[in-house]
Design an enzyme around this catalytic site. Structure first.
Site, PDB file in Angstrom:
ATOM      1  N   SER A 100       0.835  -1.202   0.000  1.00 56.07           N
ATOM      2  CA  SER A 100       0.000   0.000   0.000  1.00 56.07           C
ATOM      3  C   SER A 100       0.871   1.254   0.000  1.00 56.07           C
ATOM      4  O   SER A 100       2.052   1.190  -0.362  1.00 56.07           O
ATOM      5  CB  SER A 100      -0.938  -0.029   1.220  1.00 56.07           C
ATOM      6  OG  SER A 100      -1.908   0.990   1.113  1.00 56.07           O
ATOM      7  N   ASN A 101       0.308   2.399   0.360  1.00 56.72           N
ATOM      8  CA  ASN A 101       1.063   3.660   0.426  1.00 56.72           C
ATOM      9  C   ASN A 101       0.505   4.516   1.568  1.00 56.72           C
ATOM     10  O   ASN A 101      -0.409   4.092   2.263  1.00 56.72           O
ATOM     11  CB  ASN A 101       0.979   4.379  -0.929  1.00 56.72           C
ATOM     12  CG  ASN A 101      -0.448   4.652  -1.321  1.00 56.72           C
ATOM     13  OD1 ASN A 101      -1.161   5.373  -0.639  1.00 56.72           O
ATOM     14  ND2 ASN A 101      -0.895   4.036  -2.416  1.00 56.72           N
ATOM     15  N   HIS A 102       1.057   5.714   1.734  1.00 58.09           N
ATOM     16  CA  HIS A 102       0.725   6.531   2.910  1.00 58.09           C
ATOM     17  C   HIS A 102      -0.532   7.381   2.765  1.00 58.09           C
ATOM     18  O   HIS A 102      -0.788   8.232   3.611  1.00 58.09           O
ATOM     19  CB  HIS A 102       1.900   7.460   3.234  1.00 58.09           C
ATOM     20  CG  HIS A 102       3.109   6.734   3.707  1.00 58.09           C
ATOM     21  ND1 HIS A 102       3.130   6.010   4.872  1.00 58.09           N
ATOM     22  CD2 HIS A 102       4.342   6.610   3.163  1.00 58.09           C
ATOM     23  CE1 HIS A 102       4.322   5.473   5.033  1.00 58.09           C
ATOM     24  NE2 HIS A 102       5.075   5.816   4.002  1.00 58.09           N
TER      25      HIS A 102
END
Ligand code: C5P
Length: 216
Positions: free
Chosen positions: A27-29
């Site tokens: 995923s990412n932030h």
């Protein structure tokens, strides 16, 4: 677009989760805050809002039709089901560009040898909408760039056939992932460029909607 009131607006927000096995993902932030701020502002302006949101802890008003999704593929499917009935499509989600090619059925066991995970591209939702949007629909993309920001954003606008693209810079303190503030530049397909100061995401949402209204 003369006004937002009475329009049907579809917004994507948040990250996506791309499964590696039943307990792990890539995923990412992204927090979802920017897209949800746009959804709330559009609702306050009298629009009918559909929010297609990846995993996010940020809540949204009950008047917003929220469809929660996990993966890029889920988000693609939900957007394609909904898009035809909407006037404005705003794609602010930080969709994963790659996903594991094979999702392990069981939790991957730790071994002494190295582990390689093969990735494949996810479907590009914005580009697919660019290919199929009607003349009466307005398509807005986002770009998060770390270098050659304006050139990359211009390239993205053209390649994905957007009407407007909102550029976030990771180089601006207080802008982007997780923050309550953001600093954006908005480019349109006629090469107009508007730059804005660092503001709360609610104020940035107002600027984005005002730019959509002013776009011809
Ligand atoms: O090419 P890049 O991922 O930087 O483009 C960002 C824009 O494209 C954003 O509007 C994002 O929501 C959208 N996007 C998408 N589907 C993807 C990747 C990005 O809709 N698979």
């Amino acid at each position: 677009m003369p006004e937002i009131k009475g329009k049907k607006i579809l917004i994507t927000a948040g990250p996506t989760h791309e499964a590696i096995d039943p307990v792990r993902f890539i995923s990412n932030h992204s927090s979802g805050k920017m897209g949800i701020a746009i959804a709330e502002e559009a609702l306050a302006s009298g629009a009918e809002v559909t929010l297609i949101c990846g995993p996010s802890n940020v809540s949204s008003s009950k008047e917003i039709k929220r469809i929660n999704v996990q993966s890029a593929q889920n988000m693609f499917d939900a957007v394609m089901t909904e898009q035809a009935t909407h006037d404005v499509l705003i794609l602010s989600a930080a969709v994963a560009d790659y996903r594991p090619k094979f999702v392990a059925e069981n939790k991957i066991k730790k071994k002494d040898s190295k582990l390689t995970i093969e990735l494949e591209p996810t479907p590009d939702i914005l580009a697919s909408l660019g290919e199929r949007k009607r003349a009466d629909q307005l398509l807005v993309g986002f770009a998060l760039e770390t270098d050659n920001e304006l050139d990359n954003a211009k390239g993205k606008l053209k390649k994905k056939d957007c009407d407007l693209i909102v550029l976030n810079s990771l180089q601006d303190a207080g802008a982007g992932f997780g923050h309550d503030t953001n600093k954006v530049t908005i480019l349109d397909r006629h090469n107009n460029i508007s730059t804005f100061e660092l503001k709360t995401k609610a104020e940035v949402a107002k600027d984005i909607l005002r730019t959509i209204i002013a776009f011809k």
